[in-house]
Scaffold this motif. Sequence first.
Motif, PDB file in Angstrom:
ATOM      1  N   ALA A   1       0.934  -1.292  -0.098  1.00 63.23           N
ATOM      2  CA  ALA A   1       0.127  -0.107   0.069  1.00 63.23           C
ATOM      3  C   ALA A   1       0.742   1.410   0.046  1.00 63.23           C
ATOM      4  O   ALA A   1       0.575   2.302  -0.640  1.00 63.23           O
ATOM      5  N   GLU A   2       2.056   1.191   0.850  1.00 62.77           N
ATOM      6  CA  GLU A   2       2.873   2.484   0.858  1.00 62.77           C
ATOM      7  C   GLU A   2       3.779   2.704  -0.496  1.00 62.77           C
ATOM      8  O   GLU A   2       3.792   3.702  -1.043  1.00 62.77           O
ATOM      9  N   GLU A   3       4.018   1.407  -1.121  1.00 63.05           N
ATOM     10  CA  GLU A   3       4.650   1.470  -2.424  1.00 63.05           C
ATOM     11  C   GLU A   3       3.718   2.086  -3.616  1.00 63.05           C
ATOM     12  O   GLU A   3       4.212   2.822  -4.276  1.00 63.05           O
ATOM     13  N   LEU A   4       2.220   1.608  -3.525  1.00 58.33           N
ATOM     14  CA  LEU A   4       1.362   2.236  -4.474  1.00 58.33           C
ATOM     15  C   LEU A   4       0.803   3.435  -4.069  1.00 58.33           C
ATOM     16  O   LEU A   4      -0.084   3.894  -4.802  1.00 58.33           O
ATOM     17  N   ASP A   5       1.165   3.915  -2.948  1.00 60.24           N
ATOM     18  CA  ASP A   5       0.790   5.227  -2.639  1.00 60.24           C
ATOM     19  C   ASP A   5      -0.707   5.213  -2.331  1.00 60.24           C
ATOM     20  O   ASP A   5      -1.275   6.196  -2.391  1.00 60.24           O
ATOM     21  N   ILE A   6      -1.069   4.212  -1.591  1.00 54.52           N
ATOM     22  CA  ILE A   6      -2.606   4.156  -0.994  1.00 54.52           C
ATOM     23  C   ILE A   6      -2.509   4.362   0.501  1.00 54.52           C
ATOM     24  O   ILE A   6      -1.831   3.768   1.327  1.00 54.52           O
ATOM     25  N   LYS A   7      -3.319   5.348   0.912  1.00 56.95           N
ATOM     26  CA  LYS A   7      -3.122   5.944   2.066  1.00 56.95           C
ATOM     27  C   LYS A   7      -4.763   6.058   2.583  1.00 56.95           C
ATOM     28  O   LYS A   7      -5.595   5.827   1.916  1.00 56.95           O
ATOM     29  N   ASP A   8      -4.800   6.169   3.944  1.00 55.44           N
ATOM     30  CA  ASP A   8      -6.233   6.427   4.692  1.00 55.44           C
ATOM     31  C   ASP A   8      -7.049   5.225   4.329  1.00 55.44           C
ATOM     32  O   ASP A   8      -8.170   5.178   4.145  1.00 55.44           O
ATOM     33  N   TYR A   9      -6.430   4.076   4.113  1.00 57.78           N
ATOM     34  CA  TYR A   9      -7.308   2.692   3.938  1.00 57.78           C
ATOM     35  C   TYR A   9      -7.887   2.436   5.479  1.00 57.78           C
ATOM     36  O   TYR A   9      -7.251   2.649   6.408  1.00 57.78           O
ATOM     37  N   SER A  10      -9.256   1.903   5.418  1.00 58.26           N
ATOM     38  CA  SER A  10      -9.920   1.831   6.595  1.00 58.26           C
ATOM     39  C   SER A  10      -9.711   0.640   7.372  1.00 58.26           C
ATOM     40  O   SER A  10      -9.727   0.777   8.711  1.00 58.26           O
ATOM     41  N   CYS A  11      -9.394  -0.445   6.890  1.00 64.56           N
ATOM     42  CA  CYS A  11      -8.844  -1.555   7.353  1.00 64.56           C
ATOM     43  C   CYS A  11      -8.170  -2.621   6.933  1.00 64.56           C
ATOM     44  O   CYS A  11      -8.115  -2.554   5.482  1.00 64.56           O
ATOM     45  N   SER A  12      -7.478  -3.365   7.275  1.00 65.65           N
ATOM     46  CA  SER A  12      -6.506  -4.287   6.713  1.00 65.65           C
ATOM     47  C   SER A  12      -7.564  -5.425   6.147  1.00 65.65           C
ATOM     48  O   SER A  12      -7.276  -5.794   5.203  1.00 65.65           O
ATOM     49  N   ALA A  13      -8.427  -6.056   7.059  1.00 62.62           N
ATOM     50  CA  ALA A  13      -9.323  -6.867   6.418  1.00 62.62           C
ATOM     51  C   ALA A  13     -10.573  -6.706   6.929  1.00 62.62           C
ATOM     52  O   ALA A  13     -10.816  -6.361   7.855  1.00 62.62           O
ATOM     53  N   GLY A  14     -11.679  -7.250   6.211  1.00 63.71           N
ATOM     54  CA  GLY A  14     -13.037  -6.977   6.384  1.00 63.71           C
ATOM     55  C   GLY A  14     -13.472  -8.068   7.599  1.00 63.71           C
ATOM     56  O   GLY A  14     -12.468  -8.957   7.947  1.00 63.71           O
ATOM     57  N   GLY A  15     -14.777  -8.133   7.945  1.00 65.12           N
ATOM     58  CA  GLY A  15     -15.194  -9.065   8.971  1.00 65.12           C
ATOM     59  C   GLY A  15     -16.508  -9.461   8.374  1.00 65.12           C
ATOM     60  O   GLY A  15     -17.124  -8.769   7.789  1.00 65.12           O
ATOM     61  N   CYS A  16     -17.068 -10.320   9.206  1.00 62.50           N
ATOM     62  CA  CYS A  16     -18.385 -10.755   9.179  1.00 62.50           C
ATOM     63  C   CYS A  16     -18.920 -11.056  10.447  1.00 62.50           C
ATOM     64  O   CYS A  16     -18.329 -12.000  11.237  1.00 62.50           O
ATOM     65  N   ARG A  17     -20.179 -10.684  10.916  1.00 58.26           N
ATOM     66  CA  ARG A  17     -20.998 -11.029  12.093  1.00 58.26           C
ATOM     67  C   ARG A  17     -21.125 -12.495  12.240  1.00 58.26           C
ATOM     68  O   ARG A  17     -21.251 -12.864  13.253  1.00 58.26           O
ATOM     69  N   LEU A  18     -21.240 -13.213  11.092  1.00 56.37           N
ATOM     70  CA  LEU A  18     -21.666 -14.503  11.299  1.00 56.37           C
ATOM     71  C   LEU A  18     -20.499 -15.469  12.116  1.00 56.37           C
ATOM     72  O   LEU A  18     -20.616 -16.484  12.493  1.00 56.37           O
ATOM     73  N   THR A  19     -19.127 -14.886  11.892  1.00 56.34           N
ATOM     74  CA  THR A  19     -18.167 -15.528  12.921  1.00 56.34           C
ATOM     75  C   THR A  19     -18.264 -14.996  14.356  1.00 56.34           C
ATOM     76  O   THR A  19     -17.182 -15.733  14.818  1.00 56.34           O
ATOM     77  N   ASP A  20     -19.071 -14.230  14.426  1.00 56.46           N
ATOM     78  CA  ASP A  20     -19.028 -13.757  16.128  1.00 56.46           C
ATOM     79  C   ASP A  20     -19.985 -14.906  16.795  1.00 56.46           C
ATOM     80  O   ASP A  20     -21.150 -15.015  16.550  1.00 56.46           O
ATOM     81  N   PRO A  21     -19.446 -15.399  17.888  1.00 57.65           N
ATOM     82  CA  PRO A  21     -20.347 -16.516  18.697  1.00 57.65           C
ATOM     83  C   PRO A  21     -21.445 -15.964  19.017  1.00 57.65           C
ATOM     84  O   PRO A  21     -22.562 -16.647  19.057  1.00 57.65           O
ATOM     85  N   GLN A  22     -21.586 -14.779  19.777  1.00 57.26           N
ATOM     86  CA  GLN A  22     -22.897 -14.219  20.443  1.00 57.26           C
ATOM     87  C   GLN A  22     -23.995 -13.835  19.075  1.00 57.26           C
ATOM     88  O   GLN A  22     -25.104 -14.137  19.289  1.00 57.26           O
TER      89      GLN A  22
END
Length: 226
Positions: free
Chosen positions: A181-202
């Motif tokens: 990301a630094e090499e490609l000059d991509i800044k202000d990215y929100s998160c490294s990886a998304g997520g899914c509530r279906l993986t949350d036990p509760q």
Amino acid sequence: MTKAIGLLSGGLDSTLAVKLMMNQGIEVTALNFITPFCTCTKKGCRHEASRIAKEFVIKIKVIAVKEDYIKMVKNPKYGYGKNINPCIDCRIFMLKKAKEYMEEMNASFLFTGEVLGQRPMSQRRKAMTLIEKEAGLEGLILRPLSAQFLEPTIPEKEGLIDREKLFGIRGRWRKPQMELAEELDIKDYSCSAGGCRLTDPQFARRVREAFEHDEDSIRDMDLLKY
């Protein structure tokens, strides 16, 4: 100019994949899926995907899943992960929709930000092969971040993509993506990886209970978040 459809979640990996394809002269159209279960950012994955598309000056199509998606979550052919996450079936579902859009746009291939070994259920080599076959996209899904560990795809074989400019990233370690990301000059990215509530036990317990009472609409799933 070669056209391709890129699955853009709004996370870093898919953003990198889009940039890499653009750098190879590919005309990219982004495709973003909205489900009731995304936890990528506080503002929402749709917001992030649209922001990135605007920044990169590319078209984006947003697809909100309907009740047929919830039906898949309720009865997945390939089962669940640790909780109620049907990762393989979810990927097949989205890629089938993406294939329809690819054909509609007369694009040559699809690409994703998937990284080999990053997710234990859907990003194993065997699972990726299965997903491609079930989606009717064998050889047509390019994964730029892990391409050096995977068999050459049709666009690579046909010379539409320079394989030497693709990467060999694997595993759950995020540092290579951040460095890229630094090499490609991509800044202000929100998160490294998304997520899914279906993986949350509760949350998974709430969904199971809702399904037991035949509460399985999109609205029902949205209400479970509160």
